[in-house]
Design a protein around this motif. Structure first.
Motif, short mmCIF file in Angstrom:
data_model
loop_
_atom_site.label_atom_id
_atom_site.label_comp_id
_atom_site.label_asym_id
_atom_site.label_seq_id
_atom_site.Cartn_x
_atom_site.Cartn_y
_atom_site.Cartn_z
N SER A 34 0.83 -1.21 0.00
CA SER A 34 0.00 0.00 0.00
C SER A 34 0.87 1.25 0.00
O SER A 34 1.76 1.40 0.84
CB SER A 34 -0.91 0.02 1.23
OG SER A 34 -1.58 1.26 1.31
N PRO A 35 0.59 2.19 -0.91
CA PRO A 35 1.37 3.44 -0.90
C PRO A 35 1.12 4.26 0.35
O PRO A 35 1.92 5.12 0.69
CB PRO A 35 0.88 4.17 -2.15
CG PRO A 35 -0.37 3.51 -2.57
CD PRO A 35 -0.38 2.12 -1.99
N THR A 36 0.03 3.99 1.06
CA THR A 36 -0.27 4.73 2.28
C THR A 36 0.04 3.94 3.56
O THR A 36 -0.43 4.29 4.64
CB THR A 36 -1.74 5.20 2.29
OG1 THR A 36 -2.59 4.06 2.15
CG2 THR A 36 -1.99 6.19 1.16
N ASN A 37 0.82 2.88 3.44
CA ASN A 37 1.25 2.12 4.61
C ASN A 37 1.93 3.09 5.57
O ASN A 37 2.87 3.79 5.21
CB ASN A 37 2.22 1.01 4.19
CG ASN A 37 2.69 0.16 5.36
OD1 ASN A 37 3.14 0.65 6.37
ND2 ASN A 37 2.61 -1.15 5.17
N PRO A 38 1.44 3.19 6.82
CA PRO A 38 1.97 4.20 7.75
C PRO A 38 3.42 3.97 8.18
O PRO A 38 4.03 4.88 8.75
CB PRO A 38 1.03 4.11 8.96
CG PRO A 38 0.39 2.78 8.85
CD PRO A 38 0.35 2.43 7.40
N LEU A 39 3.99 2.83 7.88
CA LEU A 39 5.38 2.56 8.24
C LEU A 39 6.36 3.00 7.15
O LEU A 39 7.57 3.04 7.40
CB LEU A 39 5.58 1.08 8.54
CG LEU A 39 4.76 0.50 9.69
CD1 LEU A 39 5.05 -0.98 9.87
CD2 LEU A 39 5.03 1.26 10.98
#
Length: 150
Positions: A45-50
């Motif tokens: 995911s491009p929005t993975n918070p890590l």
């Protein structure tokens, strides 16, 4: 409680203290009193918070391992509760040991984890975990000691 596998993590709100995209594992493939096997593609995911600057560091795989352990604890609490409303006991990572990283291509289509409880009492639990990629290559392994404060 009888659980049907594979089990979507989104079907079990409040199983771990993370929500949304911070809940990294998407599916429990198998579970018993000692171990858990999960799968995900959340690392894509491009929005993975890590991710930092669009990249996921192999160091973040420790969080993936820790969340698998938390899911195991949550499922144990859920299946052992007589009224099915019991909340998992909050735990904190007290120690990481024998953490090893291997070649990690964050573009792999899936990640899998096997986490096994080595010992447990009311105060602490010791787990070992291993994360593999879609090509069945080990990318991270280690031991985690989780403490449960009173």
């Amino acid at each position: 409680m009888r659980l049907e596998f594979p089990l979507s993590i989104s079907d079990l709100p409040n199983l771990i203290p993370h929500s949304g995209e911070m809940c990294l594992w998407q599916e429990v493939i198998a579970f018993d009193n000692e171990k858990i096997h999960c799968a995900t593609n959340s690392h894509l995911s491009p929005t993975n918070p890590l991710k930092v600057n669009g990249e996921l560091s192999s160091v973040n795989l420790i969080e993936y391992g820790a969340q698998a352990i938390a899911i195991h604890g949550g499922l144990l609490a859920l299946t052992k509760a007589s009224d099915q409303t019991s909340q998992p006991t909050m735990g904190y990572i007290a120690s990481l040991k024998k953490i090893r990283f291997f070649e990690f291509d964050a573009r792999t289509s899936k990640l899998f984890v096997d986490a096994m409880q080595l010992s447990a009492d009311e105060a602490a639990k010791l787990y070992t975990f291993e994360i593999i990629d879609a090509e069945n290559r080990k990318v991270c392994e280690g031991n985690v000691l989780v403490m449960h404060p009173k």
